[in-house]
Design a protein around this motif. Structure first.
Motif, PDB file in Angstrom:
ATOM      1  N   ILE A 167      62.426  19.895  75.583  1.00 39.88           N
ATOM      2  CA  ILE A 167      62.289  18.702  74.747  1.00 39.88           C
ATOM      3  C   ILE A 167      61.444  17.628  75.439  1.00 39.88           C
ATOM      4  O   ILE A 167      61.633  17.344  76.623  1.00 39.88           O
ATOM      5  N   CYS A 168      60.544  17.024  74.664  1.00 42.03           N
ATOM      6  CA  CYS A 168      59.798  15.875  75.164  1.00 42.03           C
ATOM      7  C   CYS A 168      59.175  15.136  73.983  1.00 42.03           C
ATOM      8  O   CYS A 168      59.391  15.482  72.822  1.00 42.03           O
ATOM      9  N   GLY A 169      58.410  14.119  74.269  1.00 41.20           N
ATOM     10  CA  GLY A 169      57.723  13.327  73.252  1.00 41.20           C
ATOM     11  C   GLY A 169      57.143  12.094  73.902  1.00 41.20           C
ATOM     12  O   GLY A 169      57.329  11.858  75.102  1.00 41.20           O
ATOM     13  N   THR A 170      56.436  11.305  73.138  1.00 38.21           N
ATOM     14  CA  THR A 170      55.876  10.070  73.684  1.00 38.21           C
ATOM     15  C   THR A 170      56.840   8.913  73.486  1.00 38.21           C
ATOM     16  O   THR A 170      57.476   8.784  72.441  1.00 38.21           O
ATOM     17  N   ASP A 171      56.934   8.085  74.515  1.00 39.72           N
ATOM     18  CA  ASP A 171      57.730   6.857  74.481  1.00 39.72           C
ATOM     19  C   ASP A 171      56.818   5.770  73.909  1.00 39.72           C
ATOM     20  O   ASP A 171      55.856   5.361  74.555  1.00 39.72           O
ATOM     21  N   ASP A 210      58.112  22.989  82.747  1.00 44.71           N
ATOM     22  CA  ASP A 210      57.550  24.139  82.041  1.00 44.71           C
ATOM     23  C   ASP A 210      57.843  25.434  82.787  1.00 44.71           C
ATOM     24  O   ASP A 210      58.188  26.453  82.176  1.00 44.71           O
ATOM     25  N   ILE A 211      57.697  25.414  84.108  1.00 50.21           N
ATOM     26  CA  ILE A 211      57.982  26.609  84.916  1.00 50.21           C
ATOM     27  C   ILE A 211      59.430  27.044  84.704  1.00 50.21           C
ATOM     28  O   ILE A 211      59.728  28.225  84.479  1.00 50.21           O
ATOM     29  N   TYR A 212      60.326  26.077  84.755  1.00 52.16           N
ATOM     30  CA  TYR A 212      61.756  26.378  84.604  1.00 52.16           C
ATOM     31  C   TYR A 212      62.049  26.925  83.202  1.00 52.16           C
ATOM     32  O   TYR A 212      62.783  27.901  83.035  1.00 52.16           O
ATOM     33  N   SER A 213      61.460  26.301  82.185  1.00 50.71           N
ATOM     34  CA  SER A 213      61.695  26.745  80.801  1.00 50.71           C
ATOM     35  C   SER A 213      61.134  28.140  80.567  1.00 50.71           C
ATOM     36  O   SER A 213      61.769  28.983  79.910  1.00 50.71           O
ATOM     37  N   ARG A 214      59.934  28.405  81.077  1.00 59.11           N
ATOM     38  CA  ARG A 214      59.336  29.734  80.903  1.00 59.11           C
ATOM     39  C   ARG A 214      60.172  30.802  81.620  1.00 59.11           C
ATOM     40  O   ARG A 214      60.329  31.929  81.115  1.00 59.11           O
ATOM     41  N   TYR A 215      60.695  30.471  82.771  1.00 52.63           N
ATOM     42  CA  TYR A 215      61.557  31.402  83.512  1.00 52.63           C
ATOM     43  C   TYR A 215      62.814  31.722  82.701  1.00 52.63           C
ATOM     44  O   TYR A 215      63.205  32.887  82.568  1.00 52.63           O
ATOM     45  N   LEU A 216      63.439  30.695  82.117  1.00 52.46           N
ATOM     46  CA  LEU A 216      64.645  30.918  81.322  1.00 52.46           C
ATOM     47  C   LEU A 216      64.344  31.761  80.088  1.00 52.46           C
ATOM     48  O   LEU A 216      65.120  32.646  79.717  1.00 52.46           O
ATOM     49  N   ARG A 217      63.198  31.468  79.436  1.00 52.61           N
ATOM     50  CA  ARG A 217      62.834  32.252  78.251  1.00 52.61           C
ATOM     51  C   ARG A 217      62.587  33.716  78.624  1.00 52.61           C
ATOM     52  O   ARG A 217      62.938  34.629  77.866  1.00 52.61           O
ATOM     53  N   ALA A 218      61.946  33.938  79.784  1.00 56.95           N
ATOM     54  CA  ALA A 218      61.694  35.306  80.229  1.00 56.95           C
ATOM     55  C   ALA A 218      63.001  36.052  80.453  1.00 56.95           C
ATOM     56  O   ALA A 218      63.056  37.280  80.321  1.00 56.95           O
ATOM     57  N   GLN A 219      64.067  35.313  80.771  1.00 59.92           N
ATOM     58  CA  GLN A 219      65.388  35.922  80.934  1.00 59.92           C
ATOM     59  C   GLN A 219      66.142  36.013  79.613  1.00 59.92           C
ATOM     60  O   GLN A 219      67.316  36.394  79.595  1.00 59.92           O
ATOM     61  N   LYS A 220      65.462  35.657  78.522  1.00 61.30           N
ATOM     62  CA  LYS A 220      66.046  35.688  77.174  1.00 61.30           C
ATOM     63  C   LYS A 220      67.221  34.726  77.035  1.00 61.30           C
ATOM     64  O   LYS A 220      68.167  34.983  76.281  1.00 61.30           O
ATOM     65  N   MET A 231      47.144  22.530  78.395  1.00 61.98           N
ATOM     66  CA  MET A 231      47.562  22.923  79.744  1.00 61.98           C
ATOM     67  C   MET A 231      48.673  23.965  79.720  1.00 61.98           C
ATOM     68  O   MET A 231      49.123  24.419  80.769  1.00 61.98           O
ATOM     69  N   GLY A 232      49.132  24.342  78.532  1.00 66.55           N
ATOM     70  CA  GLY A 232      50.151  25.382  78.440  1.00 66.55           C
ATOM     71  C   GLY A 232      51.568  24.886  78.643  1.00 66.55           C
ATOM     72  O   GLY A 232      52.464  25.689  78.930  1.00 66.55           O
ATOM     73  N   ILE A 233      51.800  23.586  78.503  1.00 67.99           N
ATOM     74  CA  ILE A 233      53.168  23.056  78.620  1.00 67.99           C
ATOM     75  C   ILE A 233      53.902  23.422  77.333  1.00 67.99           C
ATOM     76  O   ILE A 233      53.589  22.916  76.262  1.00 67.99           O
ATOM     77  N   SER A 234      54.892  24.295  77.443  1.00 69.77           N
ATOM     78  CA  SER A 234      55.431  25.015  76.281  1.00 69.77           C
ATOM     79  C   SER A 234      56.649  24.320  75.669  1.00 69.77           C
ATOM     80  O   SER A 234      57.730  24.902  75.577  1.00 69.77           O
TER      81      SER A 234
END
Length: 685
Positions: A49-53, A33-43, A88-91
């Motif tokens: 991607i995720c889901g339940t197994d 989530d941290i990595y994805s939010r950082y990338l989004r902030a950089q546009k 928990m804010g996992i985006s």
């Protein structure tokens, strides 16, 4: 960072056989989530991607223990897991399920491509079979002694004590978890992926081309490759999972570690019609976040599958974390030694960022780390409250007190070295953050943010604007710098503490667009003369009593689990009987009736003699339920009766019919009766 056009971020799919605990958060969800939010902030163009197994043995084991269907299990826990992670804010851009038709279709198509290209080895081998339960045993249905560490409770695929990957044949004294009996070997046919054919390519791709990977990932992969790869079965004997799409594969499903990573692909398909841009174009960065127990599957097996299929991008990085222990002990769901996310959210509502902060600060990035409730309290109170929250609150309070509640101007003609040093720190922090996040060092990045807040407190303490009565320009400059620093802190903390960043935006009356990464390092984020909202505390202190409650709860949960009676042998769903026609079923006459009297049958421990009122007549039925019910239990109960069953004498009593019963996981008989009162003698259709 390389110049990628698209970014595809995955977090390891959690099994839908229980809630998620904080080890899951620390291991893969938070860093992803941290990595994805950082990338989004950089546009950047990013898909998270995720889901339940929802396939595999853990699901069926939980279902059998509870006496319900696997579908009921996955439906229940998908809802709990998705709600916990969202709160928990996992985006995620999508949080899907591997039980969806799109996943089954995608996995089957993937398998058929490999099959039709002749890339599988079809083998008939001997596998363990439980004669008592009449079923082949998947790896997790077999336990025994680990040949490497002596753990007597190792599974057929892995020893959870030493972490070794195993096969059932390696176990010493194997036994079935379903019946506790010693399994036998029987022949069965499966399709194997010959991993040895991809060994030289994997060595080049990992050992030579990806030496920048984390030491734990690189070392584990190299060890596997140095020991030589062997064919691995990509199918299993089971009725739960993705059916093998071949005509001669009745009763066989895809191996869960074949279909689960394909879940990333099927979820992306579900998310966007442009899914192939993210999976098939070379200018996409694919990053897998996971725990160390999943390294082999994501770095060797899944890449070999992608290579065999062709046309897919390969992982650019797999920044796996080690394990997070709790209060000095390894997380154990079987002992209930865990901090469950859904329970945390109930006990600490609106404190998601406190947990996100502590788990990131203690992230097991290079070695196993430990979560303690005392450390949770100390970090919250001494770092979030006393450093970060304190600085922002002081800046806002002083603005309202000394600057009429508005952002004061900055007077460049009287700026000093302290102002310049603070500005340099703001700009330098951005560069350090970029370097740390892009190299997956999230702990280091978080400490950089808190260090900047420390500098703000130091600057404010040295400037002492509350002592500068009559020096309004000096006051203005100090408060202006502190407010601009607070705005920069919102940008920098956003990947880690998104709830706090948004709360700070509201206090400063700015739109969330200010959190775009390009704005970091600026001293023009807040307009001069602009009124800000009254200050509010960003964080609250956690009291000793709250922490003691959590410590007691952790130990009490584990104690209750240890005092539970030993689990009964798991219930195996019997196989479906041969197909019948409607005409066959139509011959059966099912009626509702009420038990009006019951008594034990002499010299027969299992039998009760029942009198059943069918409305139009009274029936005598002898039923083998005495081990489960007393006569007093059943009198007045409405039941479903097979009314046209041929009479049969039992212990000298003629029985005219049979009541319908089901069975729970413990083998207890359960009445099949109408959900609402029906007229006695009514047809059941």
């Amino acid at each position: 960072m390389k110049d990628f056009k698209r970014h595809l971020v995955t977090a390891a799919l959690p099994y839908a056989n229980g809630p998620v605990h904080i080890g899951h958060l620390a291991g893969n969800f938070l860093p992803a989530d941290i990595y994805s939010r950082y990338l989004r902030a950089q546009k950047k163009d990013v898909k998270f991607i995720c889901g339940t197994d929802e396939h595999g043995v853990p699901i069926t084991i939980r279902a059998m223990k509870e006496g319900v269907t696997p579908q009921e299990i996955v439906d229940r826990y998908h809802a709990i897991i998705s709600e916990s992670l969202e709160t928990m804010g996992i985006s995620f851009d999508i949080f899907s399920r591997t039980s969806k038709p799109i996943h089954h279709e995608t996995s089957q198509a993937f398998f058929k491509t490999l099959y039709e290209n002749g890339l599988f080895e079809e083998k008939e081998t001997e596998q363990y079979f439980d004669e008592e339960k009449q079923t082949f045993l998947a790896d997790r249905y077999i336990t025994g002694t680990c040949p490497k560490c002596g753990n007597e409770n190792a599974y057929g695929d892995q020893c959870e004590k030493c972490g070794s990957t195993l096969s059932p044949d390696e176990l010493i004294h194997p036994k079935s978890t379903l019946s506790d009996s010693v399994p036998v070997k029987r022949k069965t046919k499966h399709w194997y992926l010959p991993l040895q054919n991809y060994e030289s390519w994997l060595k080049q791709w990992i050992v030579e081309d990806h030496q920048e990977w984390k030491n734990n990932v690189y070392g584990q992969c190299k060890s596997w490759l140095d020991n030589g790869l062997q064919p691995r079965a990509m199918t299993r004997d089971s009725n739960w999972g993705v059916k093998v799409p071949l005509p001669d594969a009745e009763g066989k499903v895809l191996y869960v570690w074949f279909d689960a990573p394909i879940g990333y692909i099927s979820a992306t398909k579900e998310l966007t019609p442009q899914w192939s841009d993210y999976w098939c174009k070379e200018d996409t960065q694919l990053v897998h976040f996971l725990g160390k127990d999943n390294i082999v599957f994501h770095c060797i097996i899944f890449p070999a599958m992608l290579k065999a299929h062709g046309g897919f991008v390969l992982p650019d990085n797999v920044p796996a974390n080690e394990f997070l222990n709790i209060e000095g002990e390894k997380v154990s769901t079987s002992r209930n030694w865990a901090v469950w996310v859904d329970e945390y959210l109930k006990d600490f509502p609106d404190m998601q960022d406190a947990l996100r902060y502590v788990l990131t600060a203690n992230a097991p990035e290079t070695k196993d780390n430990d979560f303690t409730w005392k450390d949770f309290q100390d970090r919250n109170n001494n770092e979030l409250v006393s450093i970060l929250g304190n600085f922002v609150n002081r800046a806002l309070v002083l603005m309202h007190k000394l600057c009429n509640g508005k952002v004061p101007p900055f007077h460049a003609d009287i700026k000093d070295e302290q102002d310049d040093a603070l500005y340099e720190k703001i700009v330098g922090t951005k560069l350090l953050l970029q370097q740390s996040i892009e190299h997956y060092r999230f702990r280091e990045a978080l400490f950089t943010v808190i260090d900047l807040a420390r500098e703000g407190n130091k600057y404010l303490q040295e400037k002492e604007p509350w002592k500068k009565a009559g020096q309004q320009e000096a006051i203005d400059n100090c408060i202006h710098m502190c407010l601009q620093l607070s705005a920069n802190l919102a940008i920098y903390m956003n990947p880690f503490l998104p709830f706090t960043a948004n709360k700070l935006c509201k206090l400063m009356k700015v739109v969330p667009r200010m959190l775009d990464w390009e704005n970091g390092g600026s001293l023009k984020l807040l307009n001069t003369g602009y009124p800000l909202n009254p200050p509010e505390l960003l964080f609250r202190k956690i009291e000793d009593e709250e922490i003691q409650i959590q410590i007691d709860k952790l130990h009490q949960n584990a104690k209750q689990k240890s005092e539970e009676p030993a689990a009964v042998s798991a219930y195996i769903q019997p196989p479906i009987k041969p197909e019948i026609q409607f005409e066959d079923f139509d011959k059966i006459d099912l009626r509702t009736g009420t038990i009006t009297s019951a008594e034990k049958v002499a010299k027969a421990d299992k039998l009760l003699k029942l009198t059943i009122d069918l409305g139009f007549e009274q029936r005598t039925v002898v039923s083998g339920i005495a081990l489960h019910y007393t006569p007093e239990d059943v009198i007045g109960m409405q039941v479903t009766l097979v009314a046209n069953l041929a009479p049969r004498k039992m212990r000298g009593i003629e029985s005219n019919g049979m009541i319908l019963m089901s069975e729970d996981a413990a083998g207890k008989l359960i009445f099949v009766h109408p959900q609402t009162n029906a007229a006695n003698g009514a047809n059941v259709k």
